[in-house]
Write a protein that holds these residues in place. Structure first.
Motif, short mmCIF file in Angstrom:
data_model
loop_
_atom_site.label_atom_id
_atom_site.label_comp_id
_atom_site.label_asym_id
_atom_site.label_seq_id
_atom_site.Cartn_x
_atom_site.Cartn_y
_atom_site.Cartn_z
N SER A 18 5.31 -12.72 -0.80
CA SER A 18 6.16 -11.35 -1.00
C SER A 18 5.56 -10.15 -0.49
O SER A 18 6.05 -9.45 0.58
CB SER A 18 6.56 -11.28 -2.31
OG SER A 18 7.05 -9.99 -2.57
N ILE A 19 4.25 -9.96 -0.77
CA ILE A 19 3.62 -8.48 -0.39
C ILE A 19 3.28 -8.59 1.17
O ILE A 19 3.38 -7.73 1.78
CB ILE A 19 2.25 -8.33 -1.29
CG1 ILE A 19 2.69 -8.19 -2.63
CG2 ILE A 19 1.24 -7.26 -0.62
CD1 ILE A 19 1.25 -8.22 -3.65
N LEU A 20 3.01 -9.77 1.56
CA LEU A 20 2.19 -9.67 3.05
C LEU A 20 3.32 -9.66 4.06
O LEU A 20 3.13 -9.55 5.13
CB LEU A 20 1.37 -10.89 3.21
CG LEU A 20 -0.05 -10.76 2.24
CD1 LEU A 20 -0.73 -12.05 2.64
CD2 LEU A 20 -0.66 -9.69 3.07
N SER A 21 4.51 -10.21 3.53
CA SER A 21 5.54 -10.28 4.50
C SER A 21 6.64 -9.01 4.42
O SER A 21 7.01 -8.49 5.59
CB SER A 21 6.52 -11.36 4.26
OG SER A 21 6.91 -11.17 2.71
N LYS A 22 6.31 -7.99 3.51
CA LYS A 22 6.92 -6.66 3.45
C LYS A 22 5.99 -5.96 2.89
O LYS A 22 5.87 -5.38 1.74
CB LYS A 22 8.09 -6.90 2.77
CG LYS A 22 9.51 -7.71 3.21
CD LYS A 22 10.66 -7.38 2.62
CE LYS A 22 10.61 -7.87 1.04
NZ LYS A 22 10.51 -9.66 1.26
N PRO A 23 4.72 -5.63 3.47
CA PRO A 23 3.85 -4.57 2.94
C PRO A 23 4.32 -3.54 2.53
O PRO A 23 5.16 -2.69 3.24
CB PRO A 23 2.65 -4.45 3.90
CG PRO A 23 3.07 -5.42 5.27
CD PRO A 23 4.52 -5.86 5.04
N SER A 24 4.00 -2.91 1.32
CA SER A 24 4.31 -1.37 0.89
C SER A 24 3.13 -0.83 0.52
O SER A 24 2.04 -1.61 0.14
CB SER A 24 5.21 -1.56 -0.24
OG SER A 24 4.78 -1.90 -1.50
N GLU A 25 3.17 0.36 0.27
CA GLU A 25 1.79 1.32 -0.01
C GLU A 25 1.41 0.68 -1.47
O GLU A 25 0.03 0.70 -1.95
CB GLU A 25 2.03 2.82 -0.34
CG GLU A 25 1.72 3.33 1.31
CD GLU A 25 1.80 4.86 1.29
OE1 GLU A 25 2.28 5.52 2.10
OE2 GLU A 25 1.23 5.44 0.18
N ALA A 26 2.41 0.55 -2.29
CA ALA A 26 2.14 0.25 -3.69
C ALA A 26 1.03 -1.01 -3.87
O ALA A 26 0.17 -0.94 -4.88
CB ALA A 26 3.26 0.08 -4.56
N ASP A 27 1.38 -2.09 -3.13
CA ASP A 27 0.72 -3.38 -3.29
C ASP A 27 0.04 -3.70 -1.90
O ASP A 27 -0.59 -5.11 -1.99
CB ASP A 27 1.76 -4.48 -4.04
CG ASP A 27 2.96 -4.49 -3.14
OD1 ASP A 27 4.11 -4.78 -3.36
OD2 ASP A 27 2.91 -4.10 -1.79
N PHE A 28 -0.30 -3.02 -1.14
CA PHE A 28 -0.76 -3.61 0.10
C PHE A 28 -1.95 -2.46 0.75
O PHE A 28 -1.57 -1.19 0.68
CB PHE A 28 -0.02 -3.92 1.18
CG PHE A 28 -0.58 -4.40 2.46
CD1 PHE A 28 -0.70 -3.64 3.46
CD2 PHE A 28 -1.10 -5.90 2.42
CE1 PHE A 28 -1.39 -4.12 4.93
CE2 PHE A 28 -1.92 -6.23 3.65
CZ PHE A 28 -1.95 -5.45 4.60
N GLN A 29 -3.07 -2.86 1.07
CA GLN A 29 -3.83 -2.27 1.51
C GLN A 29 -4.57 -2.69 2.97
O GLN A 29 -5.15 -3.96 2.77
CB GLN A 29 -5.00 -1.59 0.56
CG GLN A 29 -6.34 -0.86 1.09
CD GLN A 29 -7.34 -0.37 0.06
OE1 GLN A 29 -7.35 -1.06 -1.19
NE2 GLN A 29 -8.36 0.37 0.30
N LYS A 30 -4.35 -2.05 3.89
CA LYS A 30 -4.85 -2.84 5.21
C LYS A 30 -6.49 -3.10 5.01
O LYS A 30 -7.20 -2.35 4.87
CB LYS A 30 -4.54 -1.84 6.25
CG LYS A 30 -4.65 -2.39 7.81
CD LYS A 30 -4.06 -1.77 8.85
CE LYS A 30 -4.25 -2.46 10.29
NZ LYS A 30 -3.48 -3.80 10.31
N PRO A 31 -6.70 -4.58 5.15
CA PRO A 31 -8.13 -4.86 5.06
C PRO A 31 -8.99 -4.23 6.20
O PRO A 31 -8.54 -3.95 7.21
CB PRO A 31 -8.13 -6.39 5.20
CG PRO A 31 -6.75 -6.75 5.83
CD PRO A 31 -5.83 -5.58 5.57
#
Ligand SMILES: CC(C)CCC[C@@H](C)CCC[C@@H](C)CCC[C@@H](C)CCOC[C@@H](COP(=O)(O)OP(=O)(O)OC[C@H]1O[C@@H](n2ccc(N)nc2=O)[C@H](O)[C@@H]1O)OCC[C@H](C)CCC[C@H](C)CCC[C@H](C)CCCC(C)C
Ligand SMILES: O=P([O-])([O-])O[C@@H]1[C@@H](O)[C@H](O)[C@@H](O)[C@H](O)[C@@H]1O
Ligand SMILES: [Mg+2]
Ligand SMILES: [Mg+2]
Length: 194
Positions: free
Chosen positions: A181-194
């Motif tokens: 869910s996070i990786l298909s719709k990244p948002s600032e709250a739960d995704f940080q570009k590696p």
């Protein structure tokens, strides 16, 4: 409550982490020797060190990236040693546990071990892909260890292993779905570009 106590502890966070690991070795040995009550107590005692290492790190402003790695690696080793101790005890006949649902308890311990490792691995792999907040699921390490400890203390170790085996595999699915869910719709709250 932990913070004031933590300030009084003269040991470094990393020392506490390693002490907690050493206690988990004793827990595994207790199960191998057919002493599940002692094993349950030692799991909880090891857990206190796992709580304190981070508590001391935060209280004394001694949080380090390496300390976090050491904490996680020692947790994996502790999980493995405790489950392997149960398997060894069951196989050598010192830990007498009847089969559950017609499956030998040492096999349930193996399922629980795989499930525990995969719960933590899923989180680590998803976090390396950029996910945040992957600490989700019904059987995080705290829940698994408390179930196992109470199983040893109560005489229902076999059923505790069944619970951990089932709940940990449910948790893996929960974490994989959350990562998807996070990786298909990244948002600032739960995704940080590696
Ligand atoms: C005696 C007092 C001095 C101690 C008081 C402690 C008590 C408040 C807690 C006692 C609970 C104990 C029984 C533990 C049970 C749980 C345990 C078996 C499972 C492990 O839980 C994990 C624990 C800590 O998780 P983490 O390691 O991920 O988190 P931290 O370490 O805090 O932070 C990591 C973070 O810190 C930095 N860092 C770390 C180490 C390091 N060397 N350097 C660092 O920099 C770094 O940033 C890292 O990323 O989480 C436990 C949460 C919760 C507090 C415990 C749950 C309590 C439970 C409900 C208690 C019930 C127990 C049982 C049912 C009672 C039955 C009694 C029986 C005798 C009948
Ligand atoms: O709850 P869980 O994900 O199985 O296991 C957790 C690890 O993912 C995390 O890296 C570590 O810091 C925690 O102490 C705990 O070991
Ligand atoms: Mg810890
Ligand atoms: Mg830990």
């Amino acid at each position: 409550m932990i913070i004031p106590l933590a300030c009084l502890i003269p040991l470094s966070p990393n020392t506490l982490t390693l002490l907690g690991f050493a206690v988990s070795l004793a827990a595994g040995a207790a199960f191998t020797l057919g002493k599940p009550f002692a094993g349950g107590l030692l799991i909880l005692f090891s857990g206190i060190f796992d709580v304190l290492d981070g508590g001391v790190a935060r209280a004394k402003d001694r949080i380090t990236p390496f300390g976090g790695v050491l904490d996680s690696v020692c947790d994996r080793y502790s999980d493995g040693i405790v489950f392997l101790g149960i398997i060894a005890g069951a196989v050598n006949g010192r830990l007498v546990l009847p089969p559950i649902l017609q499956i030998e308890v040492w096999l349930w311990a193996g399922y629980a071990l795989i499930g525990s490792f995969l719960v933590s691995y899923t989180r680590a792999r998803a976090e390396s892909a950029g996910c945040r907040k992957l600490s989700v699921g019904i059987a995080e390490r705290t829940e698994r260890m408390i179930i196992l400890a109470l199983g040893g203390l109560s005489g229902f170790l076999g059923w505790a292993l069944v619970l951990i085996a089932v709940f940990s595999h449910i948790t893996i699915i929960q974490r994989v779905l959350r990562a998807k869910s996070i990786l298909s719709k990244p948002s600032e709250a739960d995704f940080q570009k590696p």
